[in-house]
Design an enzyme around this catalytic site. Sequence first.
Site, PDB file in Angstrom:
ATOM      1  N   TYR A 148      -1.084   3.914  -0.550  1.00  6.77           N
ATOM      2  CA  TYR A 148      -1.480   3.020   0.912  1.00  6.77           C
ATOM      3  C   TYR A 148      -0.178   2.591   1.258  1.00  6.77           C
ATOM      4  O   TYR A 148       0.670   2.132   0.549  1.00  6.77           O
ATOM      5  CB  TYR A 148      -2.437   2.140   0.451  1.00  6.77           C
ATOM      6  CG  TYR A 148      -2.752   1.172   1.752  1.00  6.77           C
ATOM      7  CD1 TYR A 148      -2.477  -0.107   1.562  1.00  6.77           C
ATOM      8  CD2 TYR A 148      -3.353   1.684   2.810  1.00  6.77           C
ATOM      9  CE1 TYR A 148      -2.778  -0.927   2.703  1.00  6.77           C
ATOM     10  CE2 TYR A 148      -3.748   0.831   4.071  1.00  6.77           C
ATOM     11  CZ  TYR A 148      -3.312  -0.383   3.836  1.00  6.77           C
ATOM     12  OH  TYR A 148      -3.603  -1.179   4.951  1.00  6.77           O
ATOM     13  N   ASP A 243       8.137   3.065  -0.879  1.00  6.65           N
ATOM     14  CA  ASP A 243       7.402   1.831  -0.342  1.00  6.65           C
ATOM     15  C   ASP A 243       7.370   0.789  -1.485  1.00  6.65           C
ATOM     16  O   ASP A 243       6.639   1.026  -2.177  1.00  6.65           O
ATOM     17  CB  ASP A 243       6.068   2.294   0.049  1.00  6.65           C
ATOM     18  CG  ASP A 243       5.247   1.053   0.457  1.00  6.65           C
ATOM     19  OD1 ASP A 243       4.155   1.316   1.294  1.00  6.65           O
ATOM     20  OD2 ASP A 243       5.486   0.077   0.229  1.00  6.65           O
ATOM     21  N   LYS A 271       5.084  -8.783   1.241  1.00 11.95           N
ATOM     22  CA  LYS A 271       4.757  -9.672   0.244  1.00 11.95           C
ATOM     23  C   LYS A 271       5.712 -10.528  -0.321  1.00 11.95           C
ATOM     24  O   LYS A 271       6.209 -11.378   0.094  1.00 11.95           O
ATOM     25  CB  LYS A 271       4.130  -8.635  -1.065  1.00 11.95           C
ATOM     26  CG  LYS A 271       3.079  -7.931  -0.350  1.00 11.95           C
ATOM     27  CD  LYS A 271       2.149  -7.040  -1.595  1.00 11.95           C
ATOM     28  CE  LYS A 271       1.381  -6.331  -0.938  1.00 11.95           C
ATOM     29  NZ  LYS A 271       0.000  -6.651  -0.307  1.00 11.95           N
TER      30      LYS A 271
HETATM   31  P1  KE4 Z   1       0.665  -5.273   4.835  1.00 12.67           P
HETATM   32  O1  KE4 Z   1       0.372  -4.670   6.161  1.00 12.67           O
HETATM   33  O2  KE4 Z   1      -0.822  -5.512   4.303  1.00 12.67           O
HETATM   34  O3  KE4 Z   1       1.329  -6.615   4.822  1.00 12.67           O
HETATM   35  O4  KE4 Z   1       1.261  -4.127   3.769  1.00 12.67           O
HETATM   36  C1  KE4 Z   1       0.655  -2.905   3.885  1.00 12.67           C
HETATM   37  C2  KE4 Z   1       1.032  -2.228   2.590  1.00 12.67           C
HETATM   38  C3  KE4 Z   1       2.062  -1.461   2.415  1.00 12.67           C
HETATM   39  N1  KE4 Z   1       2.465  -0.820   1.413  1.00 12.67           N
HETATM   40  C4  KE4 Z   1       1.897  -1.204   0.073  1.00 12.67           C
HETATM   41  C5  KE4 Z   1       2.376  -0.368  -1.385  1.00 12.67           C
HETATM   42  C6  KE4 Z   1       0.883  -2.073  -0.199  1.00 12.67           C
HETATM   43  O5  KE4 Z   1       0.189  -2.310  -1.211  1.00 12.67           O
HETATM   44  C7  KE4 Z   1       0.578  -2.790   1.219  1.00 12.67           C
HETATM   45  C8  KE4 Z   1      -0.810  -3.625   1.341  1.00 12.67           C
HETATM   46  N2  KE4 Z   1      -1.352  -4.073   0.162  1.00 12.67           N
HETATM   47  C9  KE4 Z   1      -2.822  -4.389   0.135  1.00 12.67           C
HETATM   48  C10 KE4 Z   1      -3.161  -4.515  -1.329  1.00 12.67           C
HETATM   49  N3  KE4 Z   1      -3.249  -3.260  -2.039  1.00 12.67           N
HETATM   50  C11 KE4 Z   1      -3.003  -5.759   0.884  1.00 12.67           C
HETATM   51  C12 KE4 Z   1      -4.487  -6.097   0.816  1.00 12.67           C
HETATM   52  C13 KE4 Z   1      -5.144  -6.059   2.269  1.00 12.67           C
HETATM   53  O6  KE4 Z   1      -5.048  -5.024   2.577  1.00 12.67           O
HETATM   54  O7  KE4 Z   1      -5.751  -7.276   2.443  1.00 12.67           O
END
Ligand code: KE4
Length: 433
Positions: A148, A243, A271
Amino acid sequence: MKALQPLIRSTELFAEAKELIPGGVNSPVRAFRGVNRDPIFIDHADGAFIYDVDGNRYIDYIGSWGPLILGHNHPEVYKAVLAASAKGLSFGAATEGEVLMARLMTSLVPSLEMVRMVNSGTEAAMSALRAARGFTRRDKIVKFAGCYHGHSDALLVKAGSGLLSGGMPDSAGVPVACTADTLVASFNDIDSVEQLFAQHPKQIAAVIVEPVAANMGVVLPDDGFLEGLREICSAEGALLIFDEVITGFRLGLAGAQGYYGVQPDLTAFGKIIGGGMPVGAYGGRREVMELIAPSGPVYQAGTLSGNPVAMAAGLCQLQFLQDHPEVYDHINHLGNMLFTGLTEISSRAGAPCSVNHIGSLGSLFFTNEKVGDFKTARTADTGQYARYFAHLIERGIYQAPSQFEALFVSYAHTEAEIHKTLEIVEDFFRIPL
Ligand code: KE4
């Protein structure tokens, strides 16, 4: 064992929220649908603990999905945010904090020659791909089933039938045209990547991968997988994008690329670099990043990018990690305790479980299969996971409300929390599955 207070206020808030906010939440996983129960609403957090609006305290293994590596409400981060906000919340203009952040990140991550701040991991991954397409003048991209990278259109793709088809949108509202250039390979399967390059010679701009996958649960790269991606991309004139939104500054100051010794062309961050505030970043080779507006033709922008308060939080957290290498010894030690404990307890109980972990990051899967990719991850029994989740949260352990997420240990956790957690886990596995 102190029984939880009834979730009266959470229930009231959720009922009202569902009238006003899609699904009652501002991000789907928070709705607890993966574990078939209503979400708890959080009032505050401190150190390794999070408190719901009904006064219940939980040991927190989510840590806002990774950012809170030092634990909640770290005094130094808190002070930095207060000091910065006293000077103004946002200017939409250049500030010293952004230069300091860029200097610090490029000094800690060898592949990072230049970096651009954005506001989320989604923006970081999306923009890195745009930079790669601009640099290579190619349109196709390769991602991996189960990885993701945020919710930008081109990346909302599940594996098409087989692994070599053009991606089909994973979401309504995404035109097929937006995903037609997204090719899907299988994590840990170099052949599936080689086949895509053979099928689409000189058309692939980039391969994007979570070097340690953490969005199908935690799945580690097999020996040689990341090195293989590096070789293929170099040979084919495509860019390798890591990523590291989760692994960046989690596996060490140089993230997964430092841990595995594989240098990507671009990296997406999020993060931890925000210390709990909304921050993302992407960066890498100077010749690629200099194509980003206003120095080049690849457009990308953001009102709150490099926000001074967010920079203060992120800078403080990264500087603390740089000045206190013992943080990694501590979280890796506790991570090892926790995940080894989960392995031992579940196998003693003869439960069909497998555990993947690296340092302070890991997952317990309810499957006998060794989980090495999306296909094996999906063999996990999500109903069992939901029962496990319920047992733990009702006894004060707060972890991901989905089988396909990760557990995070912070610097604020101690052995006491790990022992407490393992006691409750042992209690669960005494119940016949
Ligand atoms: P954000 O747009 O949520 O800040 O990041 C997206 C993203 C991109 N790449 C990786 C590897 C990620 O894990 C994420 C977002 N992680 C999720 C939890 N697995 C965020 C939690 C959520 O969607 O509320």
